[in-house]
Design an enzyme around this catalytic site. Structure first.
Site, PDB file in Angstrom:
ATOM      1  N   LYS A 130     -25.063  -6.234  67.124  1.00 18.97           N
ATOM      2  CA  LYS A 130     -26.040  -5.217  67.533  1.00 18.97           C
ATOM      3  C   LYS A 130     -26.290  -5.228  69.029  1.00 18.97           C
ATOM      4  CE  LYS A 130     -27.887  -4.285  63.305  1.00 18.97           C
ATOM      5  NZ  LYS A 130     -28.323  -3.027  62.785  1.00 18.97           N
ATOM      6  N   ILE A 446     -25.589  -9.006  44.645  1.00 23.26           N
ATOM      7  CA  ILE A 446     -26.648  -8.597  45.569  1.00 23.26           C
ATOM      8  C   ILE A 446     -27.211  -7.224  45.226  1.00 23.26           C
ATOM      9  CG2 ILE A 446     -27.234  -8.355  48.025  1.00 23.26           C
ATOM     10  CD1 ILE A 446     -26.463 -11.208  47.073  1.00 23.26           C
ATOM     11  N   GLU A 499     -26.615   0.458  41.769  1.00 20.16           N
ATOM     12  CA  GLU A 499     -27.054   1.332  42.880  1.00 20.16           C
ATOM     13  C   GLU A 499     -26.172   2.564  43.086  1.00 20.16           C
ATOM     14  OE1 GLU A 499     -28.086  -0.892  46.472  1.00 20.16           O
ATOM     15  OE2 GLU A 499     -28.671  -2.635  45.299  1.00 20.16           O
ATOM     16  N   GLU A 680     -26.192 -14.577  53.660  1.00 19.98           N
ATOM     17  CA  GLU A 680     -24.799 -14.611  54.076  1.00 19.98           C
ATOM     18  C   GLU A 680     -24.480 -15.988  54.634  1.00 19.98           C
ATOM     19  OE1 GLU A 680     -23.354 -11.635  56.940  1.00 19.98           O
ATOM     20  OE2 GLU A 680     -22.381 -13.355  57.880  1.00 19.98           O
ATOM     21  N   HIS A 709     -17.076  -8.700  53.264  1.00 26.60           N
ATOM     22  CA  HIS A 709     -16.610  -7.797  54.326  1.00 26.60           C
ATOM     23  C   HIS A 709     -15.110  -7.759  54.410  1.00 26.60           C
ATOM     24  CE1 HIS A 709     -20.614  -9.209  55.127  1.00 26.60           C
ATOM     25  NE2 HIS A 709     -20.831  -7.972  55.516  1.00 26.60           N
ATOM     26  N   CYS A 741     -23.159 -10.344  50.148  1.00 26.05           N
ATOM     27  CA  CYS A 741     -23.862  -9.071  50.361  1.00 26.05           C
ATOM     28  C   CYS A 741     -23.494  -8.131  49.214  1.00 26.05           C
ATOM     29  CB  CYS A 741     -23.488  -8.465  51.726  1.00 26.05           C
ATOM     30  SG  CYS A 741     -24.611  -7.124  52.245  1.00 26.05           S
TER      31      CYS A 741
HETATM   32  N1  GLN Z   1     -29.035  -4.382  47.544  1.00 23.50           N
HETATM   33  C1  GLN Z   1     -28.238  -3.898  48.642  1.00 23.50           C
HETATM   34  C2  GLN Z   1     -26.787  -3.824  48.220  1.00 23.50           C
HETATM   35  O1  GLN Z   1     -26.376  -4.607  47.424  1.00 23.50           O
HETATM   36  C3  GLN Z   1     -28.350  -4.812  49.830  1.00 23.50           C
HETATM   37  C4  GLN Z   1     -27.502  -4.337  50.979  1.00 23.50           C
HETATM   38  C5  GLN Z   1     -27.737  -5.059  52.267  1.00 23.50           C
HETATM   39  O2  GLN Z   1     -28.408  -6.052  52.307  1.00 23.50           O
HETATM   40  N2  GLN Z   1     -27.193  -4.583  53.337  1.00 23.50           N
HETATM   41  O3  GLN Z   1     -26.027  -3.016  48.720  1.00 23.50           O
HETATM   42 ZN    ZN Z   2     -26.521  -7.893  52.783  1.00 22.16          ZN
END
Ligand code: GLN
Ligand code: ZN
Length: 774
Positions: A130, A446, A499, A680, A709, A741
């Site tokens: 960032k 996550i 999601e 992470e 990633h 993540c």
């Molecule tokens: N719950 C979100 C996901 O799994 C968390 C994403 C994040 O922390 N950037 O995508």
């Molecule tokens: Zn994350």
């Protein structure tokens, strides 16, 4: 005395994200480099013409970039790491994009939202992080011992010449040498040790710009707004003693904060001009006027380059009038306009009442032009603009849309117990174990599962009205049901719904909360071709109706295993939005916290035994100056706790954070008092857990066991190794097993084997050491 308008930098991406599409088409092999260059040139030319027409006197060049201005600087000075097999002559597009994106296996375009974990996707790309406290990401320079510098890109000269040919003598923007080195990572070298060599090249660059006809260069040193040590101060002194005495005049440009205790240093630098951020640090004007030499041209950043609110021009006029009578001035946005959307005129869908409070890049240049005109010719010269500005300011201040008495009453009535769980963790833990009955090393994810092309296509079709709400809903149900079933099949312990219905982890909530507005085209560059459209938090926040309970219930109905409720936390919603400037961030954050708290309680009432509140952006909200950290952490942690603390003892609160560099805020994270935190760690090989060596993290923790990633499928053994390592710092009974993540950017072909291997790793751990627990 004259007042001139400068812009410091204009959004590069284009009114309709033309740069994004040109880049992605080129990367996909659908267009040529010549096509890309033509599109880029078209944008630069349009941006100069536009800024000029709007009334800017001093136009920037080299503010444009095909990817990132820090990467451009690395190219300019030939700082290309050895792995790119560079010929050492000029950095061509191939090398440039290899540094930006690696040479293989990176996800293409799409505005999937935030960069999330803030790093590049490919092992061979340069690291990305960032840009100060913005949501813009830059490519971190990598420097080595024995690093040589030479002019290796002509971009800055070409763009100056390109503008000159059109009749504009621009002020080229150049990232200053000290900030460049301070942002760099050195391998076996302290980057600042490379300063003398770097200055040789900077001197050549400046000389060449002078020769091309540049009178002034805007030299950006945003690090002057940070805490500096002696070596860094000395570096500034050396650099500007060397660079400021010959060549073009230097407008030393600082932003994102005040000079503070660096003022004495800055006042002695032999530069010809100094730009100040008077939005973040309005009080620095008087001390600066006292300290800097009278011949130094001051550039006053009075229009907010980081936010989208319209300025109050009459107020600014009265503030600047006297100074403008006494000396020549430049007025400008506080920082480059890179961080705001391009043009409010595209926002035909915004509520007109809210729209009249806003100013995007184009409007901000207009504001500056009106202000300069009034300062040069008298207030009446900008009569119309000033009246409109005043009316908008009064309208916003008094609008019923902003103020909700119920929200303020609720906040006022909050007592300290609202931010505290009823029982201490040990007691909650027993209650949760009884309710959940999880094995040792419980497995979970996550939250998100792959946002496949089909998922995005269905959403787009729904937005365009091609499929109705019922059909879209049916589609999402099928996806959700399949994901739940699959998680059961592979034996995950705590499930998620996936999601699929969410466009973005902040937007999804903002759209359902009162107090937020959304733009159609308010794109802001996040990294490379990626853009985000931050929500606009304009008023008191409340939650008219449950936001996630429906999807949670549907998912829980498919299984007997615990289904996590999945929410974005108040600090993250705040940090990834354009927020109000008429009240402290802390107050806005508490309001969001109350709204999330309502949702948490509704999920609990619906039967959710586990609720995750993501705080992906908590760390990036840290102020740039250490002295301000504690205050921020106090209200940020309190906000999280307000959101989380209404639940019963036997309801388990999780949180997730996607970064590993939080050793210095580990105590604050402990203070959040989440029952479980997932973090992470995979890429930093559990370095993070060092923090736990000195600080006994009290609650449970899921150190990410593999890096989402990368498309690489981790082996079970790697994950058991990492878990064993984690066990040296954290008692095994506190460890959860999860990726680092959300999985939304991955493909199912990658997710399936990876999570199967992860479940196998948890089983292996249970077999050897699982007896001590639960
Ligand atoms: N719950 C979100 C996901 O799994 C968390 C994403 C994040 O922390 N950037 O995508
Ligand atoms: Zn994350």
């Amino acid at each position: 005395m004259t007042v001139n308008v400068a812009t410091l930098g204009f959004p590069r991406i284009g009114l309709r994200r033309e740069l994004k599409f040109a880049l992605e088409s080129y990367w996909a092999g659908k267009s040529t480099l010549a096509d890309l260059d033509a599109a880029a040139s078209g944008l630069r030319v349009a941006h100069w013409a536009r800024q000029k027409a709007l009334g800017a006197d001093i136009l920037p060049s080299n503010d444009f970039s095909l990817y990132d201005h820090v990467l451009d600087t690395s190219a300019l000075i030939g700082a290309v790491p050895a792995r790119y097999d560079w010929d050492g002559e000029t950095v061509d597009a191939g090398t440039y994009f290899a540094m930006a994106r690696g040479t293989q296996g990176h996800p293409g375009g799409g505005d999937a939202g935030h960069a999330g974990c803030g790093h590049s996707h490919d092992t061979t790309a340069q690291e990305m992080t960032k840009w100060f406290d913005t949501n813009y990401h830059f490519m971190v320079p990598e420097l080595t011992a024995g690093q040589r510098f030479r002019i290796a890109s002509t971009k800055i000269f070409d763009e100056f010449a390109e503008a000159k040919a059109l009749g504009y003598t621009t002020r080229p923007v150049l990232l200053g040498p000290v900030s460049y080195l301070m942002l760099a990572k050195g391998k076996a070298v302290e980057p600042l040790a490379l300063l003398p060599d770097l200055l040789d090249v900077y001197a050549q660059i400046l000389a060449r710009l002078a020769k091309a006809g540049a009178d002034w260069v805007q030299i950006d040193e945003p690090c002057l707004a940070l805490d500096l040590d002696d070596a860094q101060r000395t570096a500034f002194e050396r650099a500007y003693a060397r660079l400021a005495t010959r060549g073009p005049k230097l407008m030393l440009t600082t932003y994102f904060g005040g000079l503070g205790d660096n003022l004495d240093l800055v006042a002695t630098l032999p530069v010809h001009g100094l730009h100040l951020d008077l939005v973040r640090a309005p009080d620095q004007l008087e001390p600066v006027l006292e300290r800097v030499q009278p011949h130094v041209l001051l550039s006053l950043g009075v229009i907010d380059g980081r936010n989208i609110w319209r300025a109050n021009l009459p107020d600014l006029y009265w503030r600047l009038k006297e100074h403008a009578a006494r000396r020549d001035l430049v007025i400008a946005p506080s920082c480059s306009l890179l961080h705001v959307p391009v043009d409010l005129a595209l926002e035909t869908g915004l509520d007109p009442e809210i729209a009249q409070w806003l100013a995007f890049a184009v409007q901000k240049v207009e504001e500056l032009a009106a202000l300069a005109k009034a300062l040069n010719e008298g207030e009446d010269a900008s009569f119309a603009a000033f009246s409109a500005s005043r009316i908008a300011a009064v309208a916003r201040r008094t609008s019923a849309r902003i103020h909700d008495g119920q929200v303020s009453a609720r906040l006022a009535a909050l007592d300290e117990s609202a931010a505290r769980r009823a029982a201490p963790f040990a007691q909650r833990r027993t209650a949760q174990q009884q309710r959940l009955g999880l094995p040792a090393y419980p497995t979970t994810t996550i939250g998100s599962f792959p946002q496949t092309a089909e998922v995005r296509k269905a959403r787009a079709a729904h937005i365009r009205g091609e499929i109705d709400a019922a059909a879209y809903d049916r589609y999402l149900r099928v996806e959700t049901r399949a994901a739940v079933k699959w998680q059961e099949d592979i034996g995950l312990d705590v499930l998620v719904h996936g999601e699929f219905e969410r466009n973005d982890m902040v937007q999804y909530f903002g759209e359902q909360l009162a107090g937020f507005a959304f733009t159609r085209a308010g794109w802001v560059q996040s990294y490379g071709s990626r853009c985000v459209r931050p929500p606009i938090l304009y008023g008191d926040v409340s939650r008219p109706a449950p936001m996630t309970v429906g999807w949670w219930r549907y998912a829980q109905d498919q299984t007997d295993r615990p289904m996590k409720g999945m929410l974005t936390g108040p600090v993250t919603i705040l940090n990834w939005s354009f927020v109000r400037d008429d009240q402290p961030r802390a107050v806005s954050c508490r309001q969001i916290a109350l709204a999330i708290r309502d949702e948490v309680l509704d999920l609990e009432a619906a039967g959710a035994a586990i609720i995750q509140i993501d705080e992906a952006a908590l760390r990036e909200g840290l102020p740039l100056r250490r002295g301000e950290w504690q205050h921020y952490l106090d209200w940020a942690v309190e906000s999280f706790r307000i959101a989380a603390s209404g639940v019963r003892d036997d309801t388990q609160i999780h949180t997730h954070m996607c970064y590993s560099e939080f050793n210095d805020i580990i105590r604050a994270i402990g203070d959040m008092d989440a029952d479980v935190i997932s973090i992470e760690t995979a890429r930093s090989q559990m370095e993070l857990l060092d923090a736990f060596a000195t600080y006994a993290y009290p609650n449970e923790v899921g150190p990410g066991v593999y890096d989402i990633h990368s498309p690489r499928i981790p082996a079970t053994q790697e994950m058991t190794d990492l878990l064993t390592l984690a066990g040296r710092h954290v008692p095994a009974s506190q460890i959860w097993v999860n990726p680092d993540c959300g999985l939304k950017t991955r493909k199912w072909d990658e997710v399936r084997p990876a999570l199967e291997a992860m479940v196998a790793a948890a089983h292996a751990m249970r077999a050897v050491g699982g007896r001590d627990v639960r």
